[in-house]
Design a protein around this motif. Structure first.
Motif, PDB file in Angstrom:
ATOM      1  N   ASP A   1     -10.248   5.785   1.422  1.00 56.60           N
ATOM      2  CA  ASP A   1     -11.072   4.948   0.665  1.00 56.60           C
ATOM      3  C   ASP A   1     -12.676   5.423   1.192  1.00 56.60           C
ATOM      4  O   ASP A   1     -13.376   5.535   0.261  1.00 56.60           O
ATOM      5  CB  ASP A   1     -10.922   3.434   0.845  1.00 56.60           C
ATOM      6  N   ASP A   2     -12.763   5.714   2.190  1.00 55.64           N
ATOM      7  CA  ASP A   2     -14.039   5.993   2.639  1.00 55.64           C
ATOM      8  C   ASP A   2     -14.632   7.159   2.248  1.00 55.64           C
ATOM      9  O   ASP A   2     -15.730   7.282   1.816  1.00 55.64           O
ATOM     10  CB  ASP A   2     -14.077   6.102   4.343  1.00 55.64           C
ATOM     11  N   VAL A   3     -13.668   8.330   2.108  1.00 55.54           N
ATOM     12  CA  VAL A   3     -14.063   9.473   1.481  1.00 55.54           C
ATOM     13  C   VAL A   3     -14.296   9.514  -0.013  1.00 55.54           C
ATOM     14  O   VAL A   3     -15.617   9.908  -0.530  1.00 55.54           O
ATOM     15  CB  VAL A   3     -12.969  10.557   1.740  1.00 55.54           C
ATOM     16  N   ALA A   4     -13.524   8.648  -0.815  1.00 52.34           N
ATOM     17  CA  ALA A   4     -13.718   8.409  -1.932  1.00 52.34           C
ATOM     18  C   ALA A   4     -15.179   7.819  -2.418  1.00 52.34           C
ATOM     19  O   ALA A   4     -15.973   7.855  -3.196  1.00 52.34           O
ATOM     20  CB  ALA A   4     -12.619   7.533  -2.658  1.00 52.34           C
ATOM     21  N   SER A   5     -15.219   6.791  -1.612  1.00 51.24           N
ATOM     22  CA  SER A   5     -16.660   6.003  -1.485  1.00 51.24           C
ATOM     23  C   SER A   5     -17.803   6.954  -1.289  1.00 51.24           C
ATOM     24  O   SER A   5     -18.932   6.886  -1.884  1.00 51.24           O
ATOM     25  CB  SER A   5     -16.789   4.909  -0.764  1.00 51.24           C
ATOM     26  N   SER A   6     -17.668   7.767  -0.320  1.00 50.91           N
ATOM     27  CA  SER A   6     -18.884   8.835  -0.059  1.00 50.91           C
ATOM     28  C   SER A   6     -18.892   9.496  -1.134  1.00 50.91           C
ATOM     29  O   SER A   6     -20.094   9.998  -1.492  1.00 50.91           O
ATOM     30  CB  SER A   6     -18.362   9.620   1.432  1.00 50.91           C
ATOM     31  N   ILE A   7     -17.993  10.184  -1.697  1.00 53.65           N
ATOM     32  CA  ILE A   7     -18.059  11.046  -3.013  1.00 53.65           C
ATOM     33  C   ILE A   7     -18.908  10.399  -4.087  1.00 53.65           C
ATOM     34  O   ILE A   7     -19.984  10.825  -4.674  1.00 53.65           O
ATOM     35  CB  ILE A   7     -16.779  11.677  -3.316  1.00 53.65           C
ATOM     36  N   ASP A   8     -18.538   9.068  -4.205  1.00 52.34           N
ATOM     37  CA  ASP A   8     -19.323   8.163  -5.258  1.00 52.34           C
ATOM     38  C   ASP A   8     -20.814   8.089  -4.900  1.00 52.34           C
ATOM     39  O   ASP A   8     -21.431   8.173  -6.026  1.00 52.34           O
ATOM     40  CB  ASP A   8     -18.661   6.953  -5.408  1.00 52.34           C
ATOM     41  N   SER A   9     -20.900   7.842  -3.798  1.00 51.91           N
ATOM     42  CA  SER A   9     -22.561   7.747  -3.303  1.00 51.91           C
ATOM     43  C   SER A   9     -23.156   8.752  -3.582  1.00 51.91           C
ATOM     44  O   SER A   9     -24.451   8.715  -4.177  1.00 51.91           O
ATOM     45  CB  SER A   9     -22.472   7.405  -1.584  1.00 51.91           C
ATOM     46  N   PHE A  10     -22.786  10.200  -3.580  1.00 49.20           N
ATOM     47  CA  PHE A  10     -23.673  11.171  -3.608  1.00 49.20           C
ATOM     48  C   PHE A  10     -23.708  11.384  -5.274  1.00 49.20           C
ATOM     49  O   PHE A  10     -24.817  11.677  -5.769  1.00 49.20           O
ATOM     50  CB  PHE A  10     -22.959  12.449  -3.031  1.00 49.20           C
ATOM     51  N   ARG A  11     -22.766  10.988  -5.925  1.00 49.97           N
ATOM     52  CA  ARG A  11     -22.896  11.272  -7.569  1.00 49.97           C
ATOM     53  C   ARG A  11     -23.840  10.193  -8.137  1.00 49.97           C
ATOM     54  O   ARG A  11     -24.544  10.372  -8.819  1.00 49.97           O
ATOM     55  CB  ARG A  11     -21.462  11.151  -8.010  1.00 49.97           C
ATOM     56  N   PHE A  12     -23.653   9.114  -7.629  1.00 54.08           N
ATOM     57  CA  PHE A  12     -24.725   7.924  -8.070  1.00 54.08           C
ATOM     58  C   PHE A  12     -25.988   8.342  -7.629  1.00 54.08           C
ATOM     59  O   PHE A  12     -26.963   8.466  -8.425  1.00 54.08           O
ATOM     60  CB  PHE A  12     -24.416   6.627  -7.151  1.00 54.08           C
ATOM     61  N   MET A  13     -26.390   8.631  -6.457  1.00 57.67           N
ATOM     62  CA  MET A  13     -27.831   9.165  -6.066  1.00 57.67           C
ATOM     63  C   MET A  13     -28.200  10.245  -6.646  1.00 57.67           C
ATOM     64  O   MET A  13     -29.484  10.420  -6.999  1.00 57.67           O
ATOM     65  CB  MET A  13     -27.727   9.196  -4.527  1.00 57.67           C
ATOM     66  N   ALA A  14     -27.400  11.259  -7.145  1.00 56.41           N
ATOM     67  CA  ALA A  14     -27.666  12.302  -7.945  1.00 56.41           C
ATOM     68  C   ALA A  14     -28.405  11.977  -9.136  1.00 56.41           C
ATOM     69  O   ALA A  14     -29.374  12.479  -9.655  1.00 56.41           O
ATOM     70  CB  ALA A  14     -26.638  13.259  -8.172  1.00 56.41           C
ATOM     71  N   GLY A  15     -27.896  10.835  -9.745  1.00 59.95           N
ATOM     72  CA  GLY A  15     -28.210  10.528 -11.130  1.00 59.95           C
ATOM     73  C   GLY A  15     -29.387   9.583 -10.907  1.00 59.95           C
ATOM     74  O   GLY A  15     -30.615   9.607 -11.663  1.00 59.95           O
ATOM     75  N   ALA A  16     -29.442   8.701  -9.930  1.00 62.56           N
ATOM     76  CA  ALA A  16     -30.486   7.826  -9.566  1.00 62.56           C
ATOM     77  C   ALA A  16     -31.687   8.503  -9.139  1.00 62.56           C
ATOM     78  O   ALA A  16     -32.969   8.059  -9.512  1.00 62.56           O
ATOM     79  CB  ALA A  16     -30.318   6.536  -8.603  1.00 62.56           C
TER      80      ALA A  16
END
Length: 503
Positions: free
Chosen positions: A126-141
């Motif tokens: 879950d930690d790794v999946a959340s880490s991946i999602d964080s990078f993808r969100f910040m790329a858009g933001a």
């Protein structure tokens, strides 16, 4: 001190086969990562990294010096100008490439995280999946930052608001979520155009070092630098360094105070995500079964080593016995074990011997003060730093266990009689990170949530996070926000440019 707490009933599930969770050749270099490469430090000392499940040494990692921190700051300073001038689109593409690289290596990172921390694979994954999602969100933001519209606010003058990077950001991360807490800092800091010098916890540096190894070809040299070592040495040097523009820390209240005190000498910005003692306020009309089921996860996720954990229940006296029974039924089914003992293992060990003894000390004092361990209450037999999932009932008002952060698999249950009493006591702790309210009355839920002093308040749930929403606290839990577009605001500065257009 060495705790004298006795062991309690229950067992730790051990792996039946001696197969290691990760091959030794998959470990990252135990060196500092500076200017795009791993290098030995200025000193000769190293830190043993211990498996908290077995107490065996995994490897040795360099213990850095102030000179190593200075070298990393120098590299970040050299890379600062070119990185800050990249377009948001360019930074976003790199962040997305990092997310893809993490996804390609998700199993490796999960296993390495589980090895270093002892956490169950389901938690590490879950930690790794959340880490991946964080990078993808910040790329858009990074590509859609907003500010006050340009316009004429003074006669004959056009005002334009610019959002600029801060420069070099020093980061100190904790041991409970080594990779995820690093990513919560790295992703928005890079997205905003800053360079980084990061000090991971000396106990859990392996996934942060592996992150640097995996992404070294994606970031320009010097944009991300990792220095391993002790907080009073590396963290203090980053906080005082005149070329570091901001210090961001996730850790204990004492660590936050120390960093803020040192940072004040150079008047640098400080971002602090500190401890928590989340109250769970359960009213008489609440769905008690749903609350107990939720706390089975929210109170014990990551073995309770979670600053937002629902660890302090305040339940109406009329339903306290029933709720406690339901909670014990839920928590008694938790599976405690090593990460290699099965995909259904839910609870791992405490991170270290020192923290293990600290948690046991809290349990001893709680029971001495009159609290009753209706489940658990002590250590589990065998090697490793395992504490039984614990429910403490009949907890006296103002007992230390209800006010201090235990940071282990422990939930306390105390009662209240009136709404005002519940809110007052929920707010009496020095922390203000998270809280939850349980009621089927929507007006009551909205009102009580607005009166609780916490950065995040859930109604009829607890510990549900979304990358799009901010995370951070009030009071001694610190200031600044992780996750969401608010993090980009924290890691950038506002500049007003006014043009005289009179003719």
């Amino acid at each position: 001190m060495t705790s004298t707490a006795t062991t309690t009933s229950g067992t730790v599930r051990r792996a039946t086969e001696p197969t290691p969770i990760l091959a030794i050749d998959k470990l990252p270099p135990g060196q500092h990562f500076i200017s795009g490469e791993f290098r030995a430090g200025a000193g000769n000392e190293s830190q043993a990294i211990v498996d908290p499940c077995t107490e065996a040494v995994i490897c040795e990692v360099a213990q850095g010096t102030a000179a190593d921190a200075d070298a990393a700051v120098g590299a970040a300073l050299e890379a600062k100008e070119s990185w800050s001038r990249t377009l948001p689109k360019q930074r976003a593409e790199i962040l997305l490439a990092i997310a893809d690289r993490l996804a390609d290596n998700a199993d490796l990172l999960s296993r390495l995280e589980a090895l270093n921390t002892g956490k169950p694979l389901m938690v590490a994954e879950d930690d790794v999946a959340s880490s991946i999602d964080s990078f993808r969100f910040m790329a858009g933001a990074a590509r859609v930052t907003t500010s006050l519209a340009a316009g004429e606010y003074a006669e004959d003058h056009l005002s334009v608001i610019l959002r600029e990077p801060l420069g070099v950001v020093g980061v100190v991360t904790p041991w409970n979520y080594p990779l995820l807490m690093a990513v919560w800092k790295i992703a928005p800091i890079l997205a905003a155009g800053n360079t980084i010098v990061l000090k991971p916890s000396e106990q859990t540096p392996l996934t942060t070092l592996k992150f640097a190894e995996l992404t070294a070809d994606l970031l320009p040299p010097g944009v991300l630098n990792i220095v391993t070592g002790l907080g009073p040495v590396i963290g203090a040097r980053l906080a005082e360094h005149p070329d570091v523009d901001m210090i961001a820390l996730t850790g204990s209240v004492n660590s936050g105070r120390a960093v803020a005190r040192v940072a004040s000498e150079t008047v640098k910005r400080v971002h602090l995500e500190l401890g928590g003692k989340a109250p769970v306020v359960i009213f008489a009309d609440a769905d008690l079964a749903a609350a107990a089921e939720s706390l089975r996860v929210a109170g014990y996720w990551n073995s309770g080593q979670e600053c937002g954990a629902g660890c302090r229940v305040l339940v109406h006296e009329s339903v306290a016995d029933r709720f406690t029974q339901l909670l014990v039924e839920q928590v008694s089914t938790l599976v405690v074990g090593e990460p290699t003992a099965g995909a259904d293992v839910e609870i791992g060990p405490m991170i270290s011997k020192a923290h293990f003894e600290r948690v046991l000390g809290h349990l001893e004092r709680a029971q001495a003060s009159g609290a009753k361990a209706v489940l658990g209450g002590g250590a589990l037999e065998g090697s490793g730093y395992f504490v039984a999932p614990t429910v403490l009932a009949d907890v006296p008002e103002d007992a230390a266990c209800t006010l201090e952060e235990i940071f282990g698999p422990v939930v306390t249950v105390e009662t209240f009689s009136t709404e005002n009493e519940a809110v007052t006591r929920a707010n009496q702790v020095p922390y203000g990170l998270a809280a939850s309210v349980w009621t089927l009355n929507p007006q009551l839920g909205h009102d009580v949530a607005s009166r609780l002093e916490a950065g995040t308040v859930w109604v009829n749930s607890h510990l549900v996070l979304a990358t799009e929403m901010p995370w951070g606290g009030f009071k001694s839990s610190g200031y600044g926000r992780d996750l969401s577009a608010y993090a980009l605001d924290d890691y950038s500065r506002t500049k007003h440019v006014m043009h005289n257009k009179a003719r």
